[in-house]
Design a protein around this motif. Structure first.
Motif, PDB file in Angstrom:
ATOM      1  N   SER B 101      47.671  46.735  37.511  1.00  0.00           N
ATOM      2  CA  SER B 101      47.620  46.275  38.903  1.00  0.00           C
ATOM      3  C   SER B 101      47.920  44.782  39.017  1.00  0.00           C
ATOM      4  O   SER B 101      48.426  44.332  40.033  1.00  0.00           O
ATOM      5  CB  SER B 101      46.239  46.558  39.500  1.00  0.00           C
ATOM      6  OG  SER B 101      45.942  47.942  39.441  1.00  0.00           O
ATOM      7  N   TYR B 102      47.602  44.008  37.989  1.00  0.00           N
ATOM      8  CA  TYR B 102      47.685  42.550  38.125  1.00  0.00           C
ATOM      9  C   TYR B 102      48.422  41.870  36.979  1.00  0.00           C
ATOM     10  O   TYR B 102      48.156  40.719  36.660  1.00  0.00           O
ATOM     11  CB  TYR B 102      46.280  41.971  38.307  1.00  0.00           C
ATOM     12  CG  TYR B 102      45.592  42.594  39.508  1.00  0.00           C
ATOM     13  CD1 TYR B 102      46.090  42.348  40.796  1.00  0.00           C
ATOM     14  CD2 TYR B 102      44.536  43.478  39.371  1.00  0.00           C
ATOM     15  CE1 TYR B 102      45.521  42.958  41.899  1.00  0.00           C
ATOM     16  CE2 TYR B 102      43.961  44.086  40.478  1.00  0.00           C
ATOM     17  CZ  TYR B 102      44.457  43.823  41.735  1.00  0.00           C
ATOM     18  OH  TYR B 102      43.911  44.433  42.833  1.00  0.00           O
ATOM     19  N   ASP B 133      37.177  44.431  44.018  1.00  0.00           N
ATOM     20  CA  ASP B 133      37.866  43.361  44.745  1.00  0.00           C
ATOM     21  C   ASP B 133      37.802  42.015  44.019  1.00  0.00           C
ATOM     22  O   ASP B 133      38.653  41.154  44.236  1.00  0.00           O
ATOM     23  CB  ASP B 133      37.257  43.211  46.147  1.00  0.00           C
ATOM     24  CG  ASP B 133      37.481  44.454  47.004  1.00  0.00           C
ATOM     25  OD1 ASP B 133      38.366  45.261  46.638  1.00  0.00           O
ATOM     26  OD2 ASP B 133      36.783  44.616  48.012  1.00  0.00           O
ATOM     27  N   ALA B 136      40.991  41.677  42.255  1.00  0.00           N
ATOM     28  CA  ALA B 136      42.091  41.468  43.205  1.00  0.00           C
ATOM     29  C   ALA B 136      42.137  40.026  43.697  1.00  0.00           C
ATOM     30  O   ALA B 136      43.212  39.436  43.860  1.00  0.00           O
ATOM     31  CB  ALA B 136      41.929  42.428  44.389  1.00  0.00           C
ATOM     32  N   GLN B 137      40.946  39.458  43.919  1.00  0.00           N
ATOM     33  CA  GLN B 137      40.873  38.111  44.506  1.00  0.00           C
ATOM     34  C   GLN B 137      41.232  36.995  43.520  1.00  0.00           C
ATOM     35  O   GLN B 137      41.384  35.853  43.915  1.00  0.00           O
ATOM     36  CB  GLN B 137      39.481  37.902  45.115  1.00  0.00           C
ATOM     37  CG  GLN B 137      39.295  38.768  46.357  1.00  0.00           C
ATOM     38  CD  GLN B 137      37.844  39.015  46.728  1.00  0.00           C
ATOM     39  OE1 GLN B 137      36.935  38.429  46.146  1.00  0.00           O
ATOM     40  NE2 GLN B 137      37.630  39.887  47.703  1.00  0.00           N
ATOM     41  N   ARG B 141      45.157  38.722  46.210  1.00  0.00           N
ATOM     42  CA  ARG B 141      44.888  39.768  47.194  1.00  0.00           C
ATOM     43  C   ARG B 141      43.454  39.653  47.716  1.00  0.00           C
ATOM     44  O   ARG B 141      42.585  39.093  47.054  1.00  0.00           O
ATOM     45  CB  ARG B 141      45.067  41.150  46.552  1.00  0.00           C
ATOM     46  CG  ARG B 141      46.510  41.496  46.239  1.00  0.00           C
ATOM     47  CD  ARG B 141      46.593  42.852  45.523  1.00  0.00           C
ATOM     48  NE  ARG B 141      46.038  43.933  46.319  1.00  0.00           N
ATOM     49  CZ  ARG B 141      46.737  44.675  47.180  1.00  0.00           C
ATOM     50  NH1 ARG B 141      48.023  44.469  47.334  1.00  0.00           N
ATOM     51  NH2 ARG B 141      46.147  45.626  47.865  1.00  0.00           N
ATOM     52  N   SER B 143      41.731  42.514  48.672  1.00  0.00           N
ATOM     53  CA  SER B 143      41.020  43.689  48.168  1.00  0.00           C
ATOM     54  C   SER B 143      41.916  44.433  47.179  1.00  0.00           C
ATOM     55  O   SER B 143      43.127  44.228  47.120  1.00  0.00           O
ATOM     56  CB  SER B 143      40.619  44.603  49.323  1.00  0.00           C
ATOM     57  OG  SER B 143      41.782  45.005  50.025  1.00  0.00           O
ATOM     58  N   HIS B 144      41.259  45.290  46.436  1.00  0.00           N
ATOM     59  CA  HIS B 144      41.950  46.026  45.386  1.00  0.00           C
ATOM     60  C   HIS B 144      42.889  47.065  45.999  1.00  0.00           C
ATOM     61  O   HIS B 144      42.699  47.508  47.118  1.00  0.00           O
ATOM     62  CB  HIS B 144      40.887  46.723  44.528  1.00  0.00           C
ATOM     63  CG  HIS B 144      41.398  47.256  43.233  1.00  0.00           C
ATOM     64  ND1 HIS B 144      42.477  46.735  42.562  1.00  0.00           N
ATOM     65  CD2 HIS B 144      40.958  48.276  42.460  1.00  0.00           C
ATOM     66  CE1 HIS B 144      42.679  47.410  41.442  1.00  0.00           C
ATOM     67  NE2 HIS B 144      41.770  48.355  41.367  1.00  0.00           N
ATOM     68  N   ARG B 150      47.143  52.548  43.091  1.00  0.00           N
ATOM     69  CA  ARG B 150      47.077  51.879  41.795  1.00  0.00           C
ATOM     70  C   ARG B 150      47.524  52.818  40.674  1.00  0.00           C
ATOM     71  O   ARG B 150      48.084  52.354  39.675  1.00  0.00           O
ATOM     72  CB  ARG B 150      45.706  51.251  41.546  1.00  0.00           C
ATOM     73  CG  ARG B 150      44.545  52.176  41.516  1.00  0.00           C
ATOM     74  CD  ARG B 150      43.227  51.393  41.641  1.00  0.00           C
ATOM     75  NE  ARG B 150      42.247  51.898  40.726  1.00  0.00           N
ATOM     76  CZ  ARG B 150      40.969  52.121  41.028  1.00  0.00           C
ATOM     77  NH1 ARG B 150      40.517  51.843  42.226  1.00  0.00           N
ATOM     78  NH2 ARG B 150      40.131  52.587  40.140  1.00  0.00           N
TER      79      ARG B 150
END
Lengths: 452, 452
Positions: B101-102, B133, B136-137, B141, B143-144, B150
């Motif tokens: 995701s990241y 989250d 994500a932060q 972002r 939120s996730h 995903r």
């Protein structure tokens, strides 16, 4: 003896797997089949540490780049390779390049904090903005960021990364078994960075690095690159092909650093140096000729020049004079501006044909660096001259041929520098900051969450 | 003896710095002040290699996570740490976790290709989608990503990364000094991946990894996670707290693999195992009690439970029954779904109060893994039972207390497994694929640029 005379110069090794000269791999001593084995790099790192160099440096471009002559560049990935070298060495600094344009600052902050922990304080990070659309296209974009944008982004990137390193106090970990207090949570703070380029909440998930912050290096030569260096960098890699260029660059960086509110001498300026070392001057010259005389077709050289100038030279008569109007606009140029400036100077001074220009680019490796050819003593003389004249605080060694060229520097040049009192006879400190004579950036003490 | 009886089980070590039990660091044998030094990890890795384990595994969450009892999780960054371990070990596999995701697939493909080169074929990558989250932060972002998104993204991520590993033919590098042909450029192909999630041109800038592709691991237990594993994974980490759960999970993965067009037995299923080993059963039980009885306030336990359930339990009477309606919706839940399912099962079966439930979560470490307590012989008996019953192909060791717990496994459990013919008495192969009995994914030969 004045304070100035006690200064020593700094040397780092650009660990380009097969050597900086692209024909280096064809030399009988070269071992191209070992270039991705750990052993090969460990040997080179140990030689560099035997020479007591300040650091090993890995340049990087996160894209596949064609290179006529060698065909492809071999890009050892910096984080992984330097981490491997960290446990195989004890003193030498480890500087890796990352792209502020195409990396996540949270990930970079973590990886280099970890490298600093694993090496007990020997990590450095060279933050570049990358060049060219080929890189952009590996990261979801059609084209590269514009020059101004990418330097804004790089400055923002450095703000995030350093804030993350500072997000834990120096004494956060308590590990008090009796009370069960593992860490002082109050001393770990969110960074809540919000900007056009990055939104990062933090804190980091790893304690503050041993050096406080890994050493920050910068390598851009454009005005924006120099300003970034003046604001952020502990050391600057640059290309200065003549002593006068070196002096001008050093003065400019010191002026900009002072303008940015720092001490003028707080940035170590390290021009690239391409050393051809021989036991006689003749032997050194022959080594250079041997590498440069590897045959290569003229059209390949012209194609390479066209790629650098971002223009198609293929339809032109190679014997016509090189037209300065064929140079791209520096303001929007996506590759190294310092190289472009150097090329302009050459064309202005020599008025070559296209073919002559392409050959010159080829034999100068298309770069801006100073080439020193001679015995260890002769090269040490030249380094001393540059150093005393304020043209460099040290050098980044772009050894044309590895591993041979590194052995030659360590065994022939460095002893001459030591004899002159210009280079260490042993590591005095343990961290890269120690080697470079840099202070450790102050961190917070716990109980002072807001002061950063 | 049937073919089945010749099978051996696979063991990997979850290298959680201070051990899997969060109170492990308070044990007299724990060395919490060493947890970020290279030496500490090198010692653990060498012990694991002395035990001839298949692999060392690093879990990862790219965020700061509070953990009551220990206060903070200590997240050793996987790429850097595993690269360091690569040169300090010779045989053991090295599996790192990354977030699809990241992370940038180009960067991940490079770093794990490099780890595979540095380790001569011992790299593995556990691709997760991350949870919560907080992660994500740290990556721009608020939120996730939603659960479905995903997993779509993770599948796409795997397509990009594997295509990049395959973008060079196996025999691309020629390094022919006589002709000057360094590489067969025709055999290096762009991938030109364009999807909703990623646009990546390629090719990679490093030769195909020694294993062709590093071993792919997956750890999601939701239906989407299982389908991702069935399609892509060479091995799956899972949590199976009972033998029956383990059997059901193995059968389900084999069914899904066959459905995805693979051989049913092509995925190694490795449930987590929390071993408490003692020279007597009593000693093992005492070690467990010693860790679990570290005092901790009830309100901290309830707060932790609330964080897991993503609901505020603070205003409720701890002595009221746990209301199943307080569980979040699995479809939108941002954390581990398998853990949530296990919690539901417990509440359904035991009807605990909130306080009882919080204490149970605490003493079971809030996870889903099987806890085995006893002598080496007793634990080996249990592992054999699971293995013979088709509940596991091996285990991922979640050692509660490091380094002690690892020594206990290596010195007391593994000899018992060897005596039963269930574990290797020496490494037969050199790569992680060899250890796991996996084939090397075929690569292209040069001259066949289009076939992949």
């Amino acid at each position: 003896m004045s304070g100035r005379d006690n200064r020593q110069l700094h040397l780092s090794l650009n660990l380009n797997g097969l050597g900086f000269h692209r024909a280096g791999w064809r030399h009988p001593s070269s071992q191209p089949d070992r270039v991705f084995s750990a052993d090969y790099y460990l040997e080179l790192a140990r030689t560099a540490e035997r020479g007591q160099l300040d650091a090993i440096f890995l340049a990087d471009t996160p894209a596949f780049v064609l290179m006529p002559g060698r065909s492809v560049t071999l890009q050892a990935e910096p984080v992984s390779l330097l981490s491997a070298l960290a446990v195989a060495t004890t003193h030498i600094g480890l500087i890796g390049t990352i792209s502020a344009s195409y990396s996540e600052p949270y990930t970079v902050a973590r990886q280099f904090a970890m490298l600093d922990h694993l090496s007990a304080g020997r990590a450095g990070v060279n933050v570049v903005t990358s060049a060219g659309d080929r890189v952009a296209q590996n990261f979801g974009r059609d084209s590269h960021f514009e020059h101004a944008t990418r330097y804004e982004r790089a400055a923002d990137f450095l703000t995030v990364v350093t804030s993350l390193w500072d997000s834990w106090a120096d004494d956060t970990i308590r590990a008090d078994k009796a009370t069960g207090v593992f860490a002082d949570l109050e001393s770990i703070v969110e960074i809540n960075h919000v900007s056009e380029h990055f939104r990062v909440r933090g804190p980091l998930n790893i304690p503050r690095p041993p050096q406080g912050r890994p050493v920050l290096v910068q390598a851009g030569a454009s005005p924006r690159g120099r300003d970034l260096a003046a604001r952020w960098a502990d050391a600057v890699y640059t290309g200065s092909s003549t002593l006068e260029n070196g002096q001008a660059f050093c003065q400019d960086i010191r002026r900009r650093a002072a303008h940015a509110g720092r001490r003028a001498d707080s940035v170590r300026v390290l021009p690239g140096l391409i050393p051809y070392v021989g036991s006689t001057e003749r032997e050194a010259r022959e080594l250079r000729r041997e590498l440069e005389d590897q045959p290569e077709p003229l059209d390949a050289m012209i194609e390479e020049l066209g790629a650098i100038l971002e223009t198609d030279l293929g339809g032109l008569d190679p014997d016509q004079p090189m037209d300065p109007a064929l140079f791209p606009d520096e303001a929007t140029y996506g590759q190294s501006v310092s190289r472009l400036v150097r090329f302009r100077q050459y064309v202005h001074a020599e008025s070559p044909t296209i073919a002559q220009f392409a050959r010159w680019v080829r034999s100068n490796l298309g770069v801006v660096h100073w080439i020193a050819t001679g015995t260890g003593e002769q090269i040490a003389d030249q380094l001393e001259t540059w150093f005393r004249a304020g043209a460099a605080d040290g050098f980044n060694l772009l050894v044309p041929l590895l591993p041979k060229g590194l052995d030659d520097v360590v065994d022939q040049v460095i002893p001459e520098l030591r004899r002159r009192g210009l280079f260490r006879t042993g590591y005095d400190g343990r961290t890269l900051r120690d080697h470079l004579g840099l202070e450790r950036p102050a961190g917070r003490r716990s109980g002072t969450a807001s002061a950063r």
